[in-house]
Design an enzyme around this catalytic site. Structure first.
Site, short mmCIF file in Angstrom:
data_model
loop_
_atom_site.label_atom_id
_atom_site.label_comp_id
_atom_site.label_asym_id
_atom_site.label_seq_id
_atom_site.Cartn_x
_atom_site.Cartn_y
_atom_site.Cartn_z
CD GLU A 199 -2.27 1.04 2.97
OE1 GLU A 199 -3.22 2.01 2.81
OE2 GLU A 199 -1.80 0.36 3.15
CE LYS A 201 -7.59 1.50 3.85
NZ LYS A 201 -5.85 1.58 4.51
CB CYS A 255 -3.98 -1.23 4.67
SG CYS A 255 -3.94 -1.51 6.33
#
Length: 567
Positions: free
Chosen positions: A36, A116, A168
């Site tokens: 990330e 995300k 994540c």
């Protein structure tokens, strides 16, 4: 990837990534995953107010052509190795996202982009300058591309495997895995930057052993990767940025490749730059997908609706708390409806928590006695709650001049308003004359008194009753309730109302129907719950506090002197 410091030039980090890619290619890798926000340090831990400085952390336009990133994609194409890499994206529409792409080397194209969705942390930094911050909500919008699986040609002996991406914090959410699993995903790619010791972020003990905290964070990381892989019968690959950034911020390692049975096939041995390799036989997904987790045969979606219809936790009522005639059910349902209508309107850094006054509070406010009894029961529960939770503002969701409003203004210094007052402020802003759609004839009289009390009688075109009790909004057939509300709305427009307000929190979800009834008249409809929340958001943002010099000074000192602290 090991530590990347804030002071590291972009070229240094890029050179490291190129070296890792060449290393992996030399070992026969067909696909390489990077972490990330791989091209820089994890900048969302810092408060960055300079707009130009903030922009420098983002990739603008096509990331594969970006000055800071294009050499990696060029090298991937030269080597014939696909890559997936995370980066901070400044989109063409002005939005900023924490993103990743899948780059197909043979065609030189991006097959898929993911943004995300589950952004952790806060909008504002912690007061403690030593705390580790997580300000993704400040710098990024939640992803808007969903969890889309995609096929990759010319990979895994031409089998066109099905891939999916997450980033994540997404890996901690079962819903993210299931969305990909329902598309038959065979490999899930996930880059991450996860703090090793950050008690402020976790709300845990600052005196905890940092080593133990890091071991726990690593355990949680592997737990969700192995669980997600097993319950969706898919391989997963996860790549960390790890080590100690800037000599201060520890990030866990744990980069690993997990099989469809949840077993770890390969794992990083260090927290430095390292290539972790495994050969994945995608046919190993078949057993889980066709037997253990044969979704088509075993899933029972009729029982899962709560997962997509509800966001926050709604606890079952405590034993002995249920009121007669379904009163507690009404309060909780009205609460849930209000929150549901609010969600699409909320800024990223605003959350709203519903509260239903506990017994012996009345289940509806239909007179002054209800009003006073409600305020007393609510205050006794709310004041200790506010001491614990320190909410920034309070909205009283009763369409009246409720006694609780002034009570809380005396006892609290945070802004407090009721939905009636807030809706009238909004109505006066949007039009010269307003009308109120009331529930009962009695409430019509009470609303008229309140309008006079607010000094807005001259702007009121009228108040029309639907001849309903508050609980009738849910008990009577919906088409009957909507018909009565629409008829009242049309009568108010006939009296010259330019803006209508809904005279009960229970009417929140019926706003659309009222708007339809007056759509051709250029008339606006105001929901007091939405108006109240955003009125309070504005006051909080400008640092507004309730004045304590006059009418709203607390009488707590006087009660204490009288020996009445029990209040």
């Amino acid at each position: 990837m090991g530590a990347t410091h804030r002071s590291d030039p972009r070229s240094k980090t890029l050179d490291r990534m190129l070296g890792l890619l060449e290393n992996a290619a030399s070992q026969g890798a067909e696909l390489v995953l990077f972490p990330e926000i791989a091209f820089t340090t994890f900048f969302p831990r810092y408060l960055i107010n300079d707009l130009d400085g903030l922009a420098s952390w983002f990739e603008h336009g096509d990331v594969t052509k970006s000055e800071n990133a294009s050499p990696l994609f060029d090298k991937a194409r030269q080597l014939g190795v696909d890559i997936s890499v995370g980066f901070a994206e400044a989109a063409e529409n002005g939005g900023r996202f924490n993103s990743s792409v899948y780059y197909h080397a043979k065609s030189g194209s991006v097959l898929s982009k993911y943004r995300k969705i589950h952004l952790p942390g806060d909008f504002e930094p912690f007061a403690d300058p030593e705390a580790t911050n997580q300000l993704e909500k400040r710098y990024f919008k939640p992803g808007d591309l969903g969890f889309q699986a995609f096929r990759v040609p010319d990979l895994a002996e031409g089998s066109e495997p099905i891939m999916g991406m997450m980033i994540c914090n997404d890996r901690r959410w079962t819903e993210a895995w299931r969305c990909l699993g329902l598309q038959g995903v065979q490999v899930v790619l996930c880059g991450y930057n996860t703090a090793g010791f950050a008690p402020d972020l976790w709300g845990s003990d600052k005196n905890a052993d940092p080593k133990q905290a890091e071991e726990t964070a690593l355990f949680h990381h592997k737990l969700v990767m192995q669980h997600g892989s097993y319950t969706n019968a898919t391989f997963s690959v996860c790549a960390a940025r790890c080590g100690v950034d800037d000599g201060k911020y520890s990030l866990i390692g744990g980069s690993c490749i997990v099989g469809p049975e949840g077993d770890i096939l390969a794992e990083a041995k260090t927290v430095e730059d390292e290539v972790v390799m495994a050969e994945c036989d995608l046919s190993a997904c078949r057993q889980g997908k066709t037997r253990t987790f044969d979704f088509a045969r075993h899933r029972r979606v009729e029982h899962y609706t709560r997962i997509v219809e509800q966001t926050g936790v709604v606890e079952p009522p405590k034993l002995g708390d249920s009121a007669p005639n379904g009163a507690s059910t009404h309060g909780e349902q009205s609460n849930a409806n209000c929150l549901q209508m609010l969600l699409p309107t909320l800024p990223l850094d605003v959350s709203v928590h519903g509260f239903t006054s506990p017994p012996p509070a009345p289940s509806a406010i239909e007179g002054n006695s209800d009003n006073i009894l409600s305020a007393a029961a609510a205050a006794r529960a709310l004041l200790p709650l506010q001491q614990r939770e320190a909410y920034d503002a309070v909205l009283v969701a009763c369409y009246s001049e409720h006694a609780l409003i002034r009570l809380l203004r005396e006892e609290l210094d945070v802004p407090v308003i009721g939905i009636m007052e807030a809706s009238l402020f909004a109505a006066r802003t949007l039009g010269a004359r307003f009308g109120i759609v009331a529930t009962s004839r009695r409430s019509r009289v009470m609303h008229a008194e309140a309008v006079r009390g607010y000094g807005m009688e001259a702007f009121c075109a009228g108040i029309e009753s639907c001849d309903l009790g508050v609980l009738d909004l849910e008990r009577k057939p919906r088409e009957v309730v909507l018909g009565l509300m629409q008829a009242a709305a049309r009568r108010l427009v006939g009296k010259g109302a330019e803006v209508l307000t809904l005279g009960c929190a229970g009417m929140t979800e019926m706003k659309v129907a009222v708007e339809e009834a007056v759509s051709g008249e250029g008339v606006r409809v105001v929901d007091g719950v939405v108006a109240g929340v955003h009125h309070l958001v504005g006051l909080v943002r400008m640092g507004g506090k309730t004045a304590k010099a006059g009418l709203y000074a607390s009488s707590a000192v006087g009660r204490k002197a009288r020996g009445q602290e029990y209040f």
